[in-house]
Design an enzyme around this catalytic site. Sequence first.
Site, PDB file in Angstrom:
ATOM      1  N   GLU A   1       0.821  -1.219   0.000  1.00  0.00           N
ATOM      2  CA  GLU A   1       0.000   0.000   0.000  1.00  0.00           C
ATOM      3  C   GLU A   1       0.853   1.267   0.000  1.00  0.00           C
ATOM      4  O   GLU A   1       1.884   1.320   0.687  1.00  0.00           O
ATOM      5  CB  GLU A   1      -0.869  -0.035   1.271  1.00  0.00           C
ATOM      6  CG  GLU A   1      -1.688   1.204   1.503  1.00  0.00           C
ATOM      7  CD  GLU A   1      -2.541   1.064   2.761  1.00  0.00           C
ATOM      8  OE1 GLU A   1      -2.763  -0.082   3.216  1.00  0.00           O
ATOM      9  OE2 GLU A   1      -2.966   2.091   3.293  1.00  0.00           O
TER      10      GLU A   1
ATOM     11  N   GLU B   1     -10.792  -2.179   5.023  1.00  0.00           N
ATOM     12  CA  GLU B   1      -9.952  -2.019   6.212  1.00  0.00           C
ATOM     13  C   GLU B   1     -10.863  -1.782   7.408  1.00  0.00           C
ATOM     14  O   GLU B   1     -11.785  -0.970   7.352  1.00  0.00           O
ATOM     15  CB  GLU B   1      -9.016  -0.818   6.035  1.00  0.00           C
ATOM     16  CG  GLU B   1      -8.080  -0.601   7.215  1.00  0.00           C
ATOM     17  CD  GLU B   1      -7.197   0.635   7.029  1.00  0.00           C
ATOM     18  OE1 GLU B   1      -7.616   1.580   6.329  1.00  0.00           O
ATOM     19  OE2 GLU B   1      -6.086   0.641   7.580  1.00  0.00           O
TER      20      GLU B   1
END
Length: 401
Positions: free
Chosen positions: A235, A338
């Site tokens: 990420e 998430e």
Amino acid sequence: MKIVDASVVVTSPGRNFVTLKITTDDGVTGLGDATLNGRELAVVSYLRDHVAPLLIGLDPHRIEDTWQSLYRGAYWRRGPVTMAAIAAVDVALWDIKAKVANLPLYQLLGGASRDRVRTYGHASGRDAPELFDSVRARLEQGYQSIRIQTGIPGLQRVYGVGGEPDALPDGRVRPLVEDWDTGAYLRHMPSVFEAVRNEFGPELPLLHDAHHRLTPLQAARLGKDLEPYDLFWLEDCTPAENQEGLRLVRSHTTTPLAIGEVFNSIHDFRTLVNEQLIDYVRAAVTHFGGVSPIRKLFDFAAQQQIKSAIHGPEDISPVGMAAAIHLDLAIHNFGIQEYAGYTAATDEVFRHAYTFTDGHLHPGEAPGLGVELDEELAAAHPYAPAYLPVNRLADGTVHDW
Ligand code: GCO
Ligand code: MG
């Protein structure tokens, strides 16, 4: 139906959250998250001083028109403060529309495309034993995909591994200063993933957040070095304002890439999506202008087989989280959500219909977003000034955090 009130609630049950509450003439209320970590009060003022007066008297059902008039009418487009404020209005209006329809929001977004929403949680540790304990704790909570962050030998305080900001003698708060050394990080990370794979086997989906620290060349090397450990994604490998820089990363590695939690408009993703330079778009409902524009982003991304991965750290409030879960359930190109979870105090202030079971979220069947704000309890947790950390190299130079 008309909007008769738009008020802003700031509460800090462990950390600061900003919530917009819109009320209609027949008493229906809608909530929107406007939390911008470390710059909260800028959005409060934007909403209270500039947006709320414009909302009074409007038809709450005209969501797209209200969005366009706030975006185009401000003249000064984009930016996190503006887009967080517009997001709060957009989400609150969707909440109202769904409540009036007596349906959970996901039904208005096309209905469920899946039965439940897969999540990932955060594990971190200063060294391997601490990290392994943290992974085990997440597995015990039910998580089935895990983000790995770790200390780096020679560095005292590193992203994702904790640390408290220093208080000045007069009580003022200043940012925590973290340490950084890209060379040490690049040398250390492959051994961390090797150790985690040896301990937890080949099947556990593992993620890692480089948190904007690398140049494209460094990111290309890290992606390559991590290929043997089969990451779910790497990420924010670079700051990515330079979208073209991702061409270099992409041409050197097959490690999947996720980018975009600090982006706030579809234009920030244009090259990344058109050239299929990433695999997951990471925008947050809260910082991207709300449900309406992020839905357009996901449809755009779907054309290049790119999936969603809505930003869901602790600093998105349960209101923003609920909006995300409704979208996750409804869109076809859902990737992963998430979910860092919240303190018990936060869950008391924001009572929610969404549930977390076996590492999966479901938005619940309550009409609207399914979140209620306990304003009395919220008032018992007043705003507490706080900053995000600052990152410095050994010689004192500020580095991307
Ligand atoms: C993540 C993020 C967060 C951010 C935070 C900043 O992937 O969850 O990187 O941890 O650092 O949201 O406010
Ligand atoms: Mg991140």
